[in-house]
Design an enzyme around this catalytic site. Sequence first.
Site, PDB file in Angstrom:
ATOM      1  N   GLU A 351       1.210  -1.401   0.010  1.00 16.88           N
ATOM      2  CA  GLU A 351      -0.050   0.056   0.379  1.00 16.88           C
ATOM      3  C   GLU A 351       0.675   1.569   0.106  1.00 16.88           C
ATOM      4  O   GLU A 351       0.555   2.157  -0.536  1.00 16.88           O
ATOM      5  CB  GLU A 351      -1.251  -0.131   1.419  1.00 16.88           C
ATOM      6  CG  GLU A 351      -2.536   1.182   1.115  1.00 16.88           C
ATOM      7  CD  GLU A 351      -3.378   1.147   2.304  1.00 16.88           C
ATOM      8  OE1 GLU A 351      -4.494   1.220   1.743  1.00 16.88           O
ATOM      9  OE2 GLU A 351      -2.922   0.272   3.522  1.00 16.88           O
ATOM     10  N   HIS A 382       7.132 -27.312   2.510  1.00 14.55           N
ATOM     11  CA  HIS A 382       6.882 -28.289   1.706  1.00 14.55           C
ATOM     12  C   HIS A 382       5.672 -28.010   0.868  1.00 14.55           C
ATOM     13  O   HIS A 382       4.417 -28.117   0.735  1.00 14.55           O
ATOM     14  CB  HIS A 382       5.576 -29.100   2.693  1.00 14.55           C
ATOM     15  CG  HIS A 382       6.501 -29.744   3.659  1.00 14.55           C
ATOM     16  ND1 HIS A 382       7.383 -31.762   3.550  1.00 14.55           N
ATOM     17  CD2 HIS A 382       6.717 -29.683   4.954  1.00 14.55           C
ATOM     18  CE1 HIS A 382       7.816 -31.237   4.869  1.00 14.55           C
ATOM     19  NE2 HIS A 382       7.895 -30.803   5.322  1.00 14.55           N
ATOM     20  N   LYS A 510     -13.014   2.147  -3.872  1.00 14.54           N
ATOM     21  CA  LYS A 510     -14.259   2.892  -2.603  1.00 14.54           C
ATOM     22  C   LYS A 510     -14.770   3.626  -4.107  1.00 14.54           C
ATOM     23  O   LYS A 510     -15.513   3.160  -3.388  1.00 14.54           O
ATOM     24  CB  LYS A 510     -13.394   3.627  -1.484  1.00 14.54           C
ATOM     25  CG  LYS A 510     -13.088   2.821  -0.349  1.00 14.54           C
ATOM     26  CD  LYS A 510     -12.440   3.850   0.880  1.00 14.54           C
ATOM     27  CE  LYS A 510     -11.667   3.774   1.446  1.00 14.54           C
ATOM     28  NZ  LYS A 510     -10.894   4.451   2.613  1.00 14.54           N
TER      29      LYS A 510
END
Length: 545
Positions: A351, A382, A510
């Site tokens: 960000e 793994h 937004k």
Amino acid sequence: MSRVTNTPEWQKLKEYSNKLPHMRELFATDSARFDKMSLKACGLFLDYSKNRVTEVVLGALFDLAKQAQLEARINAMFAGDIINTTEKRAVLHTALRAPNDAVVEVDGVNVVPEVHATLDKIESFVASITSGEWRGYTGKAITDIVSIGIGGSFLGPKIVTQALRPYWTGKLNCHFVANVDATSLVEKLKLVDPETTLFLMSSKSFGTQETLTNTLSARDWFLQSGASQADVAKHFAAVTSNVAKATDFGIDEANVFPMWDWVGGRYSLWSAIGLPIALMVGMDNYRALLAGARSMDEHFTSAPLAENMPVIMGLLSVWYGNFFNAQSHVVLTYDHYLRGLPAYFQQLDMESNGKSAMMDGETVDFSTGPVIWGGEGTNGQHAYHQLLHQGTALIPADFIMPLQSHNPLGEHHVQLASNCFGQTQALMQGRTYEEALAELAASNLSDDEKSLIARHKVMEGNKPSNTLLMDKLTPSTLGALIALYEHRTFVQGVIWDINSFDQWGVELGKTLGNDVLARLTADEDASALDSSSNALINLFRKGQI
């Protein structure tokens, strides 16, 4: 070329990047390499010897930092200068952990007294909750905290609370809600009792869509339990700049904690946003967290560049991103309590430095923020470690591990450490074709089969990593560790001459999201947007594909 890349310092580094020997050779020819390329500060130990650097390269990186006036930019941030120029704001999360006799001015006013007054208010609030003095609407003590936020007001407190589990007082349970997906809230509400639950709403504006939606639904749930609107004040508190909206909601003004516009969300855990941390671990431990971060601040502002941990880590990230085309960086925590840190550092770095415009608006012509990802050792060994060892992309790695475990059970911790150190060695050293062939010498395979399999077992090595150690995970060392990554992120932004403290990409999301919301709730079919968005909106309205 931009003014960043068209400098002698940048060009010199470009030249060096093309003629470095393999790290195996660097270690073989310098027995003191570890001593020269390791550093202790603020309860942390950094081994950066397993990097594709020489002393000459490091010197050139420090020259790049000087050319970018890094030290002056550091001083400007700590002094409260307006370094977030696009939003015309100071950047002073560091003031939140400053000592009470410090002077840090914003618009000519020392903000430190207000910071410490807020800390005192937090301490009183925590004491009233944990002592049982605070009572719910039926007279019962509070047992559960539901913290509602999003972004920095959610992730920081959640990850730190998780990391400091050994220091929980055991007096409260804490639940975190962020996603506007109702499932997140509903599942948490199944775990709590409205008579003994306190909701903590964190939103600077008291209007962040996800946070407000969740808080309104939480209040509805609370009122449906038989409580009245007047009882809301006994079960809701807020961290916000908008006191009027908080009190209109039903929260007592005495239980509204301040936020300041000179603290960005992703740096806000040091503010009253960190209230859930204090509630869970107590004020002494919360203050120790702040003190650990402050010690890193002091190191960052006082240590020479060549002995400065955040500077070294930030410059190494620039080195790989801009001169080796490394597009991602992996953070590997060899401690279960620290398993959430990669996600926190992901938000912090991506960000902050996911930018394509320089401070003067010029478009960058170089890579900026890498993808930050990672997970918990040894689980990753793994899974995605295969890519680290034999994939074609260069992915620098940070390994983080305490030397002492909070849970010293049998041989667990020594095995954990052996895996951590073994991974860094394997990434650096690799395995040659000749070594792989020698390992197969005693097998019953034919020579052709041995040769084929040996080629599949070759690992180039020369994969860079940092190893960060601490004696033990404590509030202080955690504070220093988080501040280290904050400052590392800032160093990168200075070198790239970008603003690490705005987030216009988030803001656009937004804005468009609100526009789509209006269309989702309208009566007529969507038609004003692009064909894909219109079709998706209409499918949602139908409720079936």
